[in-house]
Design an enzyme around this catalytic site. Structure first.
Site, mmCIF file in Angstrom:
data_model
loop_
_atom_site.group_PDB
_atom_site.id
_atom_site.type_symbol
_atom_site.label_atom_id
_atom_site.label_comp_id
_atom_site.label_asym_id
_atom_site.label_seq_id
_atom_site.Cartn_x
_atom_site.Cartn_y
_atom_site.Cartn_z
ATOM 1 N N GLU A 35 38.596 28.585 43.061
ATOM 2 C CA GLU A 35 38.384 27.924 41.767
ATOM 3 C C GLU A 35 38.147 28.930 40.652
ATOM 4 O O GLU A 35 38.623 28.728 39.521
ATOM 5 C CB GLU A 35 37.223 26.944 41.869
ATOM 6 N N HIS B 24 37.790 17.732 39.662
ATOM 7 C CA HIS B 24 36.859 17.324 40.710
ATOM 8 C C HIS B 24 36.829 15.796 40.897
ATOM 9 O O HIS B 24 36.199 15.306 41.844
ATOM 10 C CB HIS B 24 35.446 17.839 40.411
#
Length: 249
Positions: A143, A176
């Site tokens: 990420e 997310h």
């Protein structure tokens, strides 16, 4: 956007989308040879695939980055090793602080605490503890490379920090798929972007991000029972203390 960044983004997207193909396929095949309940199979297969896909994606991305050294370098002077280590440590508290502020704002506008996304991940770890490695270590590395190194870095070379940090933080939050707590993810994404922009070293937000994820996994999964017992003991001590004070007064 340069070729290296595109390969990294494509690899990351492919990793995310692979779940929609690999998991149903594995579930179908396993269902024909296993007597386990469908829910157990789903969680088990998903957990193992998360570990496998994350690992493969990281190998590919690190290979590409090694072939193109310096691709993550931002304009300006890099922080020295000592300062990078210091800001990695400070960054952990910075991320927690930004998260706390976001939680406070959410509570003021009536959003209940607790992330469904986090709860689902912790449930999955109970079936496949190995997936904790992907969540606590591999995931943060991926990420940070993608959202800070590539996305933030690309915008930062064209615009100022505020715009670049805001755009990358929002993309980080949206990916997310926990829209109720989008402010929390965005706040942490902004904090990680600051660490990267200030030190010019991608390893700094990686370390801070890994520390946050590891803390969550350890407290909510591995040490959940022990922490609950401590909380209950503290509550009991507090009740006895109030009783004693009340008796004295």
């Amino acid at each position: 956007m340069n070729r290296t960044f595109l390969i990294i983004l494509i690899t990351y997207v492919a990793m995310q989308l692979s779940t929609f193909i690999a998991v149903p396929l594995a579930l179908f095949i396993s269902g024909m040879v296993s007597d386990s309940e469908p829910a157990v199979l789903l969680y088990s297969i998903s957990g193992y695939w998360i570990f496998i896909s994350f690992t493969l994606a990281l190998i590919v991305i690190l290979f590409v980055m090694n072939k193109n050294k310096g691709v993550m370098d931002l304009p300006g002077k890099k922080a020295g090793p000592g300062m990078a280590a210091l800001w990695s440590f400070i960054g952990i508290f910075l991320a927690f602080f930004s998260q706390a502020i976001a939680v406070g704002i959410e509570s003021l506008i009536g959003i209940d605490p607790g992330s469904q996304n986090t709860a689902d991940i912790i449930s999955l770890l109970s079936y496949v503890p190995l997936a904790a490695v992907a969540v606590a270590v591999i995931g943060p590395i991926l990420e940070e490379i993608v959202f800070r190194g590539v996305i933030f870095g690309w915008f930062y070379r064209k615009y100022n920090f505020f715009i670049s940090g805001l755009i990358s933080a929002l993309i980080f939050a949206v990916i997310h798929f926990d829209f109720t707590h989008i402010l929390i993810y965005a706040a942490m994404g902004y904090a990680f972007a600051f660490l990267y922009a200030y030190t010019k070293r991608i390893i700094v937000p990686i370390i801070a991000h890994m520390a946050i994820n590891t803390f969550v996994v350890m407290t909510q999964f591995f040490f959940a029972d022990e922490i609950q017992r401590i909380i209950e003991m503290n509550e009991a001590v507090f009740v006895l203390w109030r009783f004693a004070i009340g008796g004295i007064l």
